[in-house]
Design a protein around this motif. Structure first.
Motif, PDB file in Angstrom:
ATOM      1  N   LYS A   1      15.692 -27.833  65.181  1.00 35.35           N
ATOM      2  CA  LYS A   1      16.617 -26.856  64.626  1.00 35.35           C
ATOM      3  C   LYS A   1      16.555 -27.496  63.151  1.00 35.35           C
ATOM      4  O   LYS A   1      16.790 -26.281  62.344  1.00 35.35           O
ATOM      5  CB  LYS A   1      17.996 -27.014  65.209  1.00 35.35           C
ATOM      6  CG  LYS A   1      19.080 -26.220  64.515  1.00 35.35           C
ATOM      7  CD  LYS A   1      20.530 -26.490  65.328  1.00 35.35           C
ATOM      8  CE  LYS A   1      21.532 -25.323  64.875  1.00 35.35           C
ATOM      9  NZ  LYS A   1      22.815 -25.481  65.366  1.00 35.35           N
ATOM     10  N   ALA A   2      16.543 -28.486  62.704  1.00 39.25           N
ATOM     11  CA  ALA A   2      16.612 -28.791  61.403  1.00 39.25           C
ATOM     12  C   ALA A   2      15.325 -28.295  60.578  1.00 39.25           C
ATOM     13  O   ALA A   2      15.771 -27.903  59.380  1.00 39.25           O
ATOM     14  CB  ALA A   2      16.644 -30.420  61.033  1.00 39.25           C
ATOM     15  N   GLU A   3      14.293 -28.134  61.095  1.00 33.01           N
ATOM     16  CA  GLU A   3      13.207 -27.771  60.538  1.00 33.01           C
ATOM     17  C   GLU A   3      13.208 -26.298  60.347  1.00 33.01           C
ATOM     18  O   GLU A   3      12.685 -25.665  59.535  1.00 33.01           O
ATOM     19  CB  GLU A   3      11.909 -28.155  61.207  1.00 33.01           C
ATOM     20  CG  GLU A   3      10.557 -27.952  60.356  1.00 33.01           C
ATOM     21  CD  GLU A   3       9.348 -28.490  61.521  1.00 33.01           C
ATOM     22  OE1 GLU A   3       8.246 -28.368  60.795  1.00 33.01           O
ATOM     23  OE2 GLU A   3       9.431 -28.870  62.487  1.00 33.01           O
ATOM     24  N   SER A   4      13.600 -25.550  61.292  1.00 28.80           N
ATOM     25  CA  SER A   4      14.060 -24.251  61.382  1.00 28.80           C
ATOM     26  C   SER A   4      14.909 -23.772  60.379  1.00 28.80           C
ATOM     27  O   SER A   4      14.648 -22.713  59.349  1.00 28.80           O
ATOM     28  CB  SER A   4      14.344 -23.783  62.685  1.00 28.80           C
ATOM     29  OG  SER A   4      14.740 -22.233  62.592  1.00 28.80           O
ATOM     30  N   GLU A   5      16.063 -24.620  59.904  1.00 29.06           N
ATOM     31  CA  GLU A   5      17.019 -24.205  59.019  1.00 29.06           C
ATOM     32  C   GLU A   5      16.297 -24.643  57.577  1.00 29.06           C
ATOM     33  O   GLU A   5      16.727 -23.709  56.655  1.00 29.06           O
ATOM     34  CB  GLU A   5      18.341 -25.199  59.445  1.00 29.06           C
ATOM     35  CG  GLU A   5      19.010 -24.482  60.255  1.00 29.06           C
ATOM     36  CD  GLU A   5      20.264 -25.654  60.847  1.00 29.06           C
ATOM     37  OE1 GLU A   5      20.230 -26.542  60.154  1.00 29.06           O
ATOM     38  OE2 GLU A   5      21.093 -24.847  61.624  1.00 29.06           O
ATOM     39  N   THR A   6      15.391 -25.457  57.510  1.00 27.31           N
ATOM     40  CA  THR A   6      14.759 -25.780  56.291  1.00 27.31           C
ATOM     41  C   THR A   6      13.871 -24.702  55.896  1.00 27.31           C
ATOM     42  O   THR A   6      13.755 -24.230  54.575  1.00 27.31           O
ATOM     43  CB  THR A   6      14.105 -27.165  56.357  1.00 27.31           C
ATOM     44  OG1 THR A   6      14.938 -28.123  56.633  1.00 27.31           O
ATOM     45  CG2 THR A   6      13.396 -27.407  54.873  1.00 27.31           C
ATOM     46  N   PHE A   7      13.210 -24.426  56.751  1.00 29.74           N
ATOM     47  CA  PHE A   7      12.364 -22.835  56.522  1.00 29.74           C
ATOM     48  C   PHE A   7      13.087 -21.908  55.971  1.00 29.74           C
ATOM     49  O   PHE A   7      12.708 -21.004  54.857  1.00 29.74           O
ATOM     50  CB  PHE A   7      11.754 -22.316  57.623  1.00 29.74           C
ATOM     51  CG  PHE A   7      10.760 -23.336  58.214  1.00 29.74           C
ATOM     52  CD1 PHE A   7      10.091 -24.447  57.438  1.00 29.74           C
ATOM     53  CD2 PHE A   7      10.187 -23.315  59.544  1.00 29.74           C
ATOM     54  CE1 PHE A   7       9.116 -25.106  57.939  1.00 29.74           C
ATOM     55  CE2 PHE A   7       9.350 -23.956  60.108  1.00 29.74           C
ATOM     56  CZ  PHE A   7       8.649 -25.198  59.248  1.00 29.74           C
ATOM     57  N   ALA A   8      14.414 -21.581  56.696  1.00 31.29           N
ATOM     58  CA  ALA A   8      15.339 -20.382  56.123  1.00 31.29           C
ATOM     59  C   ALA A   8      15.517 -20.740  54.772  1.00 31.29           C
ATOM     60  O   ALA A   8      15.868 -19.596  53.946  1.00 31.29           O
ATOM     61  CB  ALA A   8      16.649 -20.162  57.298  1.00 31.29           C
ATOM     62  N   ARG A   9      16.265 -21.783  54.406  1.00 34.70           N
ATOM     63  CA  ARG A   9      16.802 -22.086  53.183  1.00 34.70           C
ATOM     64  C   ARG A   9      15.641 -22.177  52.035  1.00 34.70           C
ATOM     65  O   ARG A   9      15.959 -21.900  50.906  1.00 34.70           O
ATOM     66  CB  ARG A   9      17.362 -23.552  53.083  1.00 34.70           C
ATOM     67  CG  ARG A   9      18.787 -23.604  54.064  1.00 34.70           C
ATOM     68  CD  ARG A   9      19.531 -24.806  53.561  1.00 34.70           C
ATOM     69  NE  ARG A   9      18.851 -26.070  53.809  1.00 34.70           N
ATOM     70  CZ  ARG A   9      19.157 -26.839  54.992  1.00 34.70           C
ATOM     71  NH1 ARG A   9      19.700 -26.243  56.054  1.00 34.70           N
ATOM     72  NH2 ARG A   9      18.116 -27.845  55.386  1.00 34.70           N
ATOM     73  N   LEU A  10      14.356 -22.466  52.609  1.00 28.41           N
ATOM     74  CA  LEU A  10      13.426 -22.366  51.590  1.00 28.41           C
ATOM     75  C   LEU A  10      13.019 -20.862  51.103  1.00 28.41           C
ATOM     76  O   LEU A  10      12.685 -20.528  50.005  1.00 28.41           O
ATOM     77  CB  LEU A  10      12.033 -23.051  52.203  1.00 28.41           C
ATOM     78  CG  LEU A  10      10.939 -23.367  51.123  1.00 28.41           C
ATOM     79  CD1 LEU A  10      11.470 -24.228  50.131  1.00 28.41           C
ATOM     80  CD2 LEU A  10       9.695 -23.879  52.059  1.00 28.41           C
ATOM     81  N   LYS A  11      13.418 -20.060  52.045  1.00 24.10           N
ATOM     82  CA  LYS A  11      12.980 -18.705  51.938  1.00 24.10           C
ATOM     83  C   LYS A  11      13.965 -18.173  50.843  1.00 24.10           C
ATOM     84  O   LYS A  11      13.611 -17.338  49.990  1.00 24.10           O
ATOM     85  CB  LYS A  11      13.034 -17.768  53.293  1.00 24.10           C
ATOM     86  CG  LYS A  11      12.432 -16.190  53.072  1.00 24.10           C
ATOM     87  CD  LYS A  11      12.436 -15.632  54.143  1.00 24.10           C
ATOM     88  CE  LYS A  11      12.031 -14.184  54.099  1.00 24.10           C
ATOM     89  NZ  LYS A  11      11.889 -13.476  55.236  1.00 24.10           N
ATOM     90  N   LEU A  12      15.096 -18.442  51.090  1.00 26.94           N
ATOM     91  CA  LEU A  12      16.304 -18.083  50.225  1.00 26.94           C
ATOM     92  C   LEU A  12      16.101 -18.582  48.960  1.00 26.94           C
ATOM     93  O   LEU A  12      16.339 -17.889  47.868  1.00 26.94           O
ATOM     94  CB  LEU A  12      17.508 -18.630  50.838  1.00 26.94           C
ATOM     95  CG  LEU A  12      18.264 -17.927  51.951  1.00 26.94           C
ATOM     96  CD1 LEU A  12      19.497 -18.457  52.409  1.00 26.94           C
ATOM     97  CD2 LEU A  12      18.484 -16.375  51.513  1.00 26.94           C
ATOM     98  N   SER A  13      15.670 -19.787  48.713  1.00 27.59           N
ATOM     99  CA  SER A  13      15.139 -20.456  47.612  1.00 27.59           C
ATOM    100  C   SER A  13      14.195 -19.593  46.660  1.00 27.59           C
ATOM    101  O   SER A  13      14.204 -19.421  45.523  1.00 27.59           O
ATOM    102  CB  SER A  13      14.658 -22.078  47.481  1.00 27.59           C
ATOM    103  OG  SER A  13      15.724 -22.774  48.025  1.00 27.59           O
ATOM    104  N   TYR A  14      12.998 -19.378  47.598  1.00 22.22           N
ATOM    105  CA  TYR A  14      12.125 -18.477  46.586  1.00 22.22           C
ATOM    106  C   TYR A  14      12.362 -17.291  46.430  1.00 22.22           C
ATOM    107  O   TYR A  14      12.185 -16.727  45.329  1.00 22.22           O
ATOM    108  CB  TYR A  14      11.079 -18.280  48.119  1.00 22.22           C
ATOM    109  CG  TYR A  14       9.843 -17.203  47.580  1.00 22.22           C
ATOM    110  CD1 TYR A  14       8.834 -17.638  46.626  1.00 22.22           C
ATOM    111  CD2 TYR A  14       9.824 -15.810  48.232  1.00 22.22           C
ATOM    112  CE1 TYR A  14       8.061 -16.395  46.202  1.00 22.22           C
ATOM    113  CE2 TYR A  14       8.949 -14.907  47.941  1.00 22.22           C
ATOM    114  CZ  TYR A  14       8.180 -15.142  46.838  1.00 22.22           C
ATOM    115  OH  TYR A  14       7.118 -14.490  46.634  1.00 22.22           O
TER     116      TYR A  14
END
Length: 417
Positions: free
Chosen positions: A274-287
């Protein structure tokens, strides 16, 4: 007078999985914390006072002037070195943007040459004006000081979010981008400097030149020239958007390398946390925040600078990079969502199996209590036999259901693993 501006990006070697991703997310959403850490390391925020201080110096210090007027590009700076001789004045500064992208800006002002064109040709050999001007020792001192400061800042940022500190900061000489500015027009054809990497179609006329037939302005793949333009405002704008584009170019480089590695991992990965999945989502927002910042800057330029900016954007393949990264995000999200769903389903199967096993244990617990009661009441053993038969039948039924719904699936998953 010929002025060289060399922009040197800093590359950081991160320690462990998801460290850089987490730091990219952190820098996007923690502006105040980033400011506290960066200023705590000795960097200052650009202000009108900085502009006036640099404007009063004998040396040009155009990068500071450009950034003081557009402080949102690289809001923090640290002047590392400031030296002058009879024929060369030098300034070196570490500048940092809000996304924690670091750049060392070298500024070299030269006099004492005969012909500006010949001097520039010689100085730009191998794209190494600092070496060609005999300033390698000075450059190395500056870079060593900059690395120390950068590792301190990134170490503090890593500590604040509980990830491993970066291992190293490094420079790649091939990534240094020189810009040359001179009020003197060159007496020789300077376009030959660009023939190695660019076709004649790519060497288009600059809108910044206007009717000035003696001026030569070209922002190329390897370096940029602004000669004989005699427009201080235009030259400052060239410096500012080149600094901005450098930051954007190397941020795109992070995302490209990230996806190259991450998509390879996702091909063989069978589950995701779940932590890795959430990091992906936040990274997309950062991009997306980063690209919106980019478009906000670009659309704020007036037409002639917008036109020049777009030419550089096309020449450096930034639009292609954006399309590739957008598609890579889609692919990653699809794959990561499927992996996470599979992980959740597997966890649910395990939980269901545990609940069923608890049910079996409870039946035997009830049976044990019943048996103890029969012993105390000295009832005929036939009751016990009947209870035993009932318990065995229930257990067989429950185990059969377990096998059908839980154990069979679990063993099948293990086989696939």
């Amino acid at each position: 007078m010929v002025k060289f501006f060399v922009m040197a990006p800093i590359f950081i070697d991160y320690n462990g999985d998801l460290v850089e991703e987490n730091l990219v997310v952190f820098s996007s959403g923690n502006k105040k914390t980033v400011e506290t850490i960066v200023t705590g390391a000795g960097l200052k925020k650009f202000s009108s006072e900085v502009f006036h201080y640099h404007a009063n110096q004998q040396e040009v210090l155009n990068i500071a002037n450009a950034l003081a007027q557009e402080r949102n590009l690289y809001p923090y700076y640290l002047e590392i070195s400031h030296k002058s001789t009879a024929e060369i004045s030098t300034v070196a500064s570490l500048i940092v943007d809000e996304n924690l992208k670091f750049l060392v800006a070298f500024e070299i002002e030269c006099t004492g040459y005969t012909d500006a064109g010949d001097f520039i040709y010689e100085s730009l050999k191998n794209r190494s004006p600092i070496e060609n001007l005999g300033l390698s020792g000075w450059r190395d001192e500056v870079l060593a000081k900059a690395k120390t400061v950068v590792l301190d800042i990134m170490g503090q940022c890593a500590k604040s979010i509980g990830v491993s500190a970066p291992l190293e900061a490094s420079f790649v000489l091939d990534s240094f981008y020189p810009l040359v500015i001179s009020d003197e027009a060159a007496q020789i054809d300077m376009s030959e400097l660009f023939t190695n990497e660019e076709s004649s179609a790519e060497q288009s006329h600059s809108a910044l030149v206007g009717d000035n037939k003696e001026a030569f302005v070209r922002i190329g793949w390897n370096y940029g020239l602004s000669l004989g333009l005699n427009d201080a405002t235009a030259n400052l704008k060239i410096i500012s958007f080149l600094l901005f584009l450098q930051s954007y170019y190397y941020q795109m480089r992070f995302f490209k390398l990230y996806f190259l590695n991450k998509l390879e991992d996702l091909i063989v990965q069978k589950e995701i946390s779940k932590a890795e999945s959430e990091t992906f989502a936040r990274l997309k927002l950062s991009y997306h925040k980063f690209t919106l910042h980019f478009m906000n800057y670009k659309t704020g330029l007036n037409p002639k600078y917008y036109s020049e900016f777009e030419k550089v954007e096309w020449l450096w393949h930034l639009k292609d990079d954006m399309e590739i990264i957008d598609r890579a995000f889609e692919i990653q999200n699809e794959r990561a969502d499927k992996l996470y769903q599979a992980t959740v389903e597997k966890d649910n199967d395990t939980q269901n199996l545990a609940l069923k096993l608890i049910t079996v244990l409870q039946i035997f617990g009830i049976y044990s209590i019943y048996y103890d009661g029969l012993q105390l009441s000295k009832e005929p053993i036939s009751y016990f036999k009947g209870a035993t038969l009932l318990a065995v039948i229930l257990s067989v039924v429950i185990v059969a259901l377990l096998w059908k719904n839980g154990l069979k699936a679990m063993f099948a998953n293990k086989k696939r693993d």
